[in-house]
Design a protein around this motif. Structure first.
Motif, PDB file in Angstrom:
ATOM      1  N   GLY A 132      71.503  50.833  87.225  1.00 19.44           N
ATOM      2  CA  GLY A 132      72.654  51.714  87.347  1.00 19.44           C
ATOM      3  C   GLY A 132      72.232  53.130  87.649  1.00 19.44           C
ATOM      4  N   GLU A 133      73.152  53.900  88.180  1.00 18.96           N
ATOM      5  CA  GLU A 133      72.896  55.308  88.487  1.00 18.96           C
ATOM      6  C   GLU A 133      74.046  56.144  87.946  1.00 18.96           C
ATOM      7  OE1 GLU A 133      71.909  58.267  92.293  1.00 18.96           O
ATOM      8  OE2 GLU A 133      72.366  56.134  92.623  1.00 18.96           O
ATOM      9  N   GLU A 134      73.711  57.265  87.317  1.00 13.03           N
ATOM     10  CA  GLU A 134      74.705  58.169  86.741  1.00 13.03           C
ATOM     11  C   GLU A 134      74.455  59.560  87.317  1.00 13.03           C
ATOM     12  OE1 GLU A 134      74.940  55.690  82.511  1.00 13.03           O
ATOM     13  OE2 GLU A 134      73.423  57.236  82.813  1.00 13.03           O
ATOM     14  N   GLN A 135      75.069  59.826  88.469  1.00  7.80           N
ATOM     15  CA  GLN A 135      74.775  61.060  89.195  1.00  7.80           C
ATOM     16  C   GLN A 135      75.177  62.295  88.405  1.00  7.80           C
ATOM     17  OE1 GLN A 135      75.911  61.320  93.291  1.00  7.80           O
ATOM     18  NE2 GLN A 135      74.755  59.497  93.890  1.00  7.80           N
ATOM     19  N   ALA A 136      76.263  62.228  87.650  1.00  2.00           N
ATOM     20  CA  ALA A 136      76.697  63.395  86.879  1.00  2.00           C
ATOM     21  C   ALA A 136      75.636  63.801  85.858  1.00  2.00           C
ATOM     22  CB  ALA A 136      78.026  63.103  86.183  1.00  2.00           C
ATOM     23  N   GLU A 137      74.891  62.816  85.343  1.00  2.03           N
ATOM     24  CA  GLU A 137      73.844  63.101  84.352  1.00  2.03           C
ATOM     25  C   GLU A 137      72.461  63.189  84.996  1.00  2.03           C
ATOM     26  OE1 GLU A 137      76.087  60.577  83.918  1.00  2.03           O
ATOM     27  OE2 GLU A 137      77.392  61.706  82.549  1.00  2.03           O
ATOM     28  N   LEU A 138      72.404  63.021  86.330  1.00  7.18           N
ATOM     29  CA  LEU A 138      71.139  63.106  87.078  1.00  7.18           C
ATOM     30  C   LEU A 138      70.120  62.094  86.557  1.00  7.18           C
ATOM     31  CD1 LEU A 138      70.777  67.026  87.154  1.00  7.18           C
ATOM     32  CD2 LEU A 138      71.904  65.553  88.848  1.00  7.18           C
ATOM     33  N   GLN A 139      70.550  60.836  86.470  1.00  3.37           N
ATOM     34  CA  GLN A 139      69.652  59.844  85.902  1.00  3.37           C
ATOM     35  C   GLN A 139      70.002  58.425  86.359  1.00  3.37           C
ATOM     36  OE1 GLN A 139      70.334  60.559  81.733  1.00  3.37           O
ATOM     37  NE2 GLN A 139      72.195  59.336  81.654  1.00  3.37           N
ATOM     38  N   PHE A 140      69.042  57.531  86.158  1.00  2.00           N
ATOM     39  CA  PHE A 140      69.217  56.109  86.413  1.00  2.00           C
ATOM     40  C   PHE A 140      69.182  55.373  85.074  1.00  2.00           C
ATOM     41  CE2 PHE A 140      67.306  57.708  90.340  1.00  2.00           C
ATOM     42  CZ  PHE A 140      68.107  57.107  91.318  1.00  2.00           C
ATOM     43  N   ALA A 141      69.836  54.227  85.006  1.00  2.00           N
ATOM     44  CA  ALA A 141      69.768  53.352  83.844  1.00  2.00           C
ATOM     45  C   ALA A 141      68.789  52.226  84.150  1.00  2.00           C
ATOM     46  CB  ALA A 141      71.146  52.786  83.513  1.00  2.00           C
ATOM     47  N   LEU A 142      67.944  51.910  83.185  1.00  2.00           N
ATOM     48  CA  LEU A 142      66.897  50.916  83.381  1.00  2.00           C
ATOM     49  C   LEU A 142      67.088  49.708  82.468  1.00  2.00           C
ATOM     50  CD1 LEU A 142      63.721  53.211  83.409  1.00  2.00           C
ATOM     51  CD2 LEU A 142      65.178  52.582  85.352  1.00  2.00           C
ATOM     52  N   ALA A 143      66.652  48.570  82.950  1.00  2.00           N
ATOM     53  CA  ALA A 143      66.519  47.372  82.126  1.00  2.00           C
ATOM     54  C   ALA A 143      65.028  47.158  81.892  1.00  2.00           C
ATOM     55  CB  ALA A 143      67.132  46.164  82.829  1.00  2.00           C
ATOM     56  N   VAL A 144      64.615  47.147  80.637  1.00  2.00           N
ATOM     57  CA  VAL A 144      63.205  46.942  80.315  1.00  2.00           C
ATOM     58  C   VAL A 144      62.959  45.511  79.852  1.00  2.00           C
ATOM     59  CG1 VAL A 144      62.822  49.363  79.757  1.00  2.00           C
ATOM     60  CG2 VAL A 144      63.515  47.788  77.943  1.00  2.00           C
ATOM     61  N   ASP A 145      63.974  44.671  79.979  1.00  2.00           N
ATOM     62  CA  ASP A 145      63.902  43.272  79.579  1.00  2.00           C
ATOM     63  C   ASP A 145      64.773  42.479  80.543  1.00  2.00           C
ATOM     64  OD1 ASP A 145      65.477  41.038  77.749  1.00  2.00           O
ATOM     65  OD2 ASP A 145      63.349  41.174  77.257  1.00  2.00           O
ATOM     66  N   GLU A 146      64.377  41.238  80.833  1.00  2.00           N
ATOM     67  CA  GLU A 146      65.139  40.428  81.793  1.00  2.00           C
ATOM     68  C   GLU A 146      66.599  40.284  81.373  1.00  2.00           C
ATOM     69  OE1 GLU A 146      64.410  39.128  84.694  1.00  2.00           O
ATOM     70  OE2 GLU A 146      62.312  39.719  84.791  1.00  2.00           O
ATOM     71  N   GLY A 147      66.850  40.114  80.077  1.00  2.00           N
ATOM     72  CA  GLY A 147      68.215  39.941  79.610  1.00  2.00           C
ATOM     73  C   GLY A 147      69.083  41.165  79.827  1.00  2.00           C
ATOM     74  N   GLN A 148      68.476  42.349  79.839  1.00  2.00           N
ATOM     75  CA  GLN A 148      69.250  43.581  80.039  1.00  2.00           C
ATOM     76  C   GLN A 148      69.724  43.747  81.478  1.00  2.00           C
ATOM     77  OE1 GLN A 148      66.700  46.747  78.653  1.00  2.00           O
ATOM     78  NE2 GLN A 148      67.337  46.498  76.521  1.00  2.00           N
ATOM     79  N   ARG A 149      69.203  42.986  82.399  1.00  2.00           N
ATOM     80  CA  ARG A 149      69.577  43.133  83.805  1.00  2.00           C
ATOM     81  C   ARG A 149      71.042  42.775  84.050  1.00  2.00           C
ATOM     82  NH1 ARG A 149      65.587  39.823  87.500  1.00  2.00           N
ATOM     83  NH2 ARG A 149      66.817  40.901  89.094  1.00  2.00           N
ATOM     84  N   PHE A 150      71.640  42.025  83.135  1.00  2.00           N
ATOM     85  CA  PHE A 150      73.009  41.559  83.337  1.00  2.00           C
ATOM     86  C   PHE A 150      74.034  42.438  82.619  1.00  2.00           C
ATOM     87  CE2 PHE A 150      70.013  38.013  83.484  1.00  2.00           C
ATOM     88  CZ  PHE A 150      70.223  37.571  84.787  1.00  2.00           C
ATOM     89  N   ILE A 151      73.572  43.589  82.110  1.00  2.00           N
ATOM     90  CA  ILE A 151      74.469  44.543  81.454  1.00  2.00           C
ATOM     91  C   ILE A 151      74.899  45.598  82.464  1.00  2.00           C
ATOM     92  CG2 ILE A 151      74.641  46.287  79.624  1.00  2.00           C
ATOM     93  CD1 ILE A 151      72.492  44.715  78.106  1.00  2.00           C
ATOM     94  N   THR A 152      76.165  45.935  82.438  1.00  2.00           N
ATOM     95  CA  THR A 152      76.654  47.036  83.268  1.00  2.00           C
ATOM     96  C   THR A 152      76.567  48.320  82.452  1.00  2.00           C
ATOM     97  OG1 THR A 152      78.181  45.579  84.448  1.00  2.00           O
ATOM     98  CG2 THR A 152      78.594  47.949  84.595  1.00  2.00           C
ATOM     99  N   PRO A 153      75.707  49.255  82.858  1.00  2.00           N
ATOM    100  CA  PRO A 153      75.526  50.480  82.064  1.00  2.00           C
ATOM    101  C   PRO A 153      76.843  51.209  81.827  1.00  2.00           C
ATOM    102  CG  PRO A 153      73.852  50.330  83.768  1.00  2.00           C
ATOM    103  CD  PRO A 153      74.842  49.241  84.061  1.00  2.00           C
ATOM    104  N   GLY A 154      76.985  51.714  80.611  1.00  2.00           N
ATOM    105  CA  GLY A 154      78.146  52.531  80.273  1.00  2.00           C
ATOM    106  C   GLY A 154      79.392  51.763  79.891  1.00  2.00           C
ATOM    107  N   THR A 155      79.363  50.424  79.975  1.00  2.00           N
ATOM    108  CA  THR A 155      80.555  49.657  79.624  1.00  2.00           C
ATOM    109  C   THR A 155      80.670  49.542  78.105  1.00  2.00           C
ATOM    110  OG1 THR A 155      79.306  47.591  79.824  1.00  2.00           O
ATOM    111  CG2 THR A 155      80.559  48.324  81.748  1.00  2.00           C
ATOM    112  N   PRO A 156      81.891  49.497  77.579  1.00  2.00           N
ATOM    113  CA  PRO A 156      82.073  49.368  76.123  1.00  2.00           C
ATOM    114  C   PRO A 156      81.480  48.052  75.614  1.00  2.00           C
ATOM    115  CG  PRO A 156      84.125  50.022  77.192  1.00  2.00           C
ATOM    116  CD  PRO A 156      83.185  49.627  78.287  1.00  2.00           C
ATOM    117  N   MET A 157      80.885  48.093  74.452  1.00  2.00           N
ATOM    118  CA  MET A 157      80.355  46.887  73.812  1.00  2.00           C
ATOM    119  C   MET A 157      80.460  47.029  72.312  1.00  2.00           C
ATOM    120  SD  MET A 157      76.216  47.391  74.394  1.00  2.00           S
ATOM    121  CE  MET A 157      76.324  47.411  76.174  1.00  2.00           C
ATOM    122  N   ASP A 158      80.513  45.909  71.619  1.00  2.00           N
ATOM    123  CA  ASP A 158      80.620  45.971  70.158  1.00  2.00           C
ATOM    124  C   ASP A 158      79.296  46.438  69.569  1.00  2.00           C
ATOM    125  OD1 ASP A 158      78.953  43.445  69.266  1.00  2.00           O
ATOM    126  OD2 ASP A 158      80.265  42.755  70.886  1.00  2.00           O
TER     127      ASP A 158
END
Length: 296
Positions: A132-158
Motif C-alpha cells: 500500500g501507499e499513503e501519499q499524505a503521510e509520505l510512506q508505503f505500507a509493507l508486509a513482512v510476512d506472507e499472510g500480511q500480503r492479503f491485508i488492505t492497509p488502513g482498513t478497520p479491523m477488530d
C-alpha cells in the motif's frame, strides 16, 4: 531486464543470502553478488532504495543504524493496523526511488530489507512486500510476512486481528533486529556464563513485550537459552548493580550438573555487560524487573 528476469534474480539473491555464514552483512559483501555472469550489488551505498540498472522496480530497501539515544533520520514505524511503514525518499512521490518502490508494489514483487544493527552492519529481512501507499503521510505500507500480503492497509479491523498482525510484524522485524543488536553489544556472549555460541544465544527482554518493553539494547541482555528461560521464569534475577541472583528454593535443590554448575554457581557473580555505557542494561528497568524476581 524484464519482469520475469527480475523475479528470478530476486529468488537467486534471497537463496544466496540464505547460504551466508554470518547473519550480519555489510556493503562490501553484498557487492559480491552475481547473477547471470554480472555483478549486481544488492545495496546502494548512497541510496536507501536499490534499483539496479535495467530493472524498473526496486530490489531492496535499507534502514540505516541509529545509535542508542539518537533519533532515526526516517520515522519508519508500525501503523494502527499493525503493518510496518517505510518512509518515502524525500517528499516527492515521483522521486525515482519512490517510483521504483511503487513499481514493486504494482508488480507484487518481493523485496529485501536491510536493517542497520550497527555501524555498517545489516540484518537482511526477506521477502518483504509493498502492499500500500499513503501519499499524505509520505510512506508505503509493507508486509513482512506472507499472510500480511492479503491485508488492505488502513482498513478497520477488530482488536484481536490487529494485535495478531502487529505481533507478526514485531517478531519478523523488530525482535530479529533487537536480538542482533543485543548480541553485537555483548560480543556474542552470554551475559551470565560467557558462552560464545551465537546460535545458542537469545536477547532477553528486561521489561517484556507484554509490559510494553521497547526493543532497544538497554532493555535487553544477551543470554544463553538456559539462562534466558531461567530469567523469564524468575529462577534467575539481575539486580540494578548487575549482580546475578538465583531463586532461594532453587539454591536448596539437589539435581544434576546443569543445576549445580549452570545455575547455582552463577549466584552472586557480576553480569558481563557491554563496554559502551549507552548499551548497558538500564538500571531503572532492572530495578523494576528485580522486584518481580524477589516477589516470585
Amino acid at each position: 531486464m524484464g519482469i520475469s528476469d527480475s523475479r528470478e534474480l530476486r529468488g537467486t539473491a534471497m537463496a544466496w543470502l540464505d547460504e551466508r555464514t554470518d547473519p550480519r552483512v555489510d556493503f562490501g559483501w553484498l557487492s559480491t553478488f552475481t547473477y547471470d555472469g554480472s555483478r549486481i550489488p544488492l545495496m546502494d551505498r548512497q541510496r536507501g532504495i536499490r534499483k539496479p540498472a535495467g530493472m524498473d522496480a526496486a530490489l531492496a530497501i535499507r534502514t540505516t543504524f541509529t545509535p542508542p539515544n539518537q533519533l532515526p533520520p526516517y520515522n519508519d514505524e508500525i501503523g494502527a493496523d499493525g503493518l510496518q511503514r517505510y518512509k518515502y525518499r524525500g517528499t516527492d512521490p515521483d522521486h525515482p526511488e519512490n517510483v521504483a518502490l511503487r513499481r514493486a508494489m504494482e508488480q507484487r514483487l518481493p523485496l529485501i530489507w536491510f536493517v542497520g544493527v550497527a555501524s555498517g552492519l545489516y540484518e537482511p529481512i526477506y521477502p518483504v512486500y509493498v502492499i500500500g501507499e499513503e501519499q499524505a503521510e509520505l510512506q508505503f505500507a509493507l508486509a513482512v510476512d506472507e499472510g500480511q500480503r492479503f491485508i488492505t492497509p488502513g482498513t478497520p479491523m477488530d482488536d484481536t486481528t490487529r494485535r495478531y498482525v502487529e505481533r507478526i510484524t514485531r517478531a519478523r522485524l523488530h525482535q530479529r533486529v533487537f536480538r542482533m543488536q543485543v548480541l553485537l553489544a555483548y560480543t556474542d556472549r552470554c551475559a551470565v556464563c560467557r558462552l560464545k555460541h551465537p546460535t545458542l544465544l537469545d536477547a532477553a527482554h528486561i521489561i517484556g513485550d507484554a509490559e510494553e518493553g521497547e526493543p532497544v539494547v538497554p532493555n535487553g541482555m544477551s543470554m544463553c537459552k538456559i539462562h534466558h528461560a531461567a530469567f523469564d521464569q524468575n529462577f534467575l534475577g539481575v539486580s540494578p548493580d548487575l549482580t546475578v541472583a538465583i531463586n532461594r528454593d532453587l539454591m536448596e535443590e539437589v539435581d544434576g550438573p546443569m543445576l549445580k554448575h549452570g545455575l547455582q554457581e552463577m549466584h552472586g557473580i557480576r553480569l558481563h555487560v557491554p563496554t559502551s555505557r549507552a548499551q548497558r542494561p538500564d538500571p531503572e528497568r532492572l530495578a523494576a524487573r528485580y522486584e518481580t524476581f524477589l516477589a516470585g
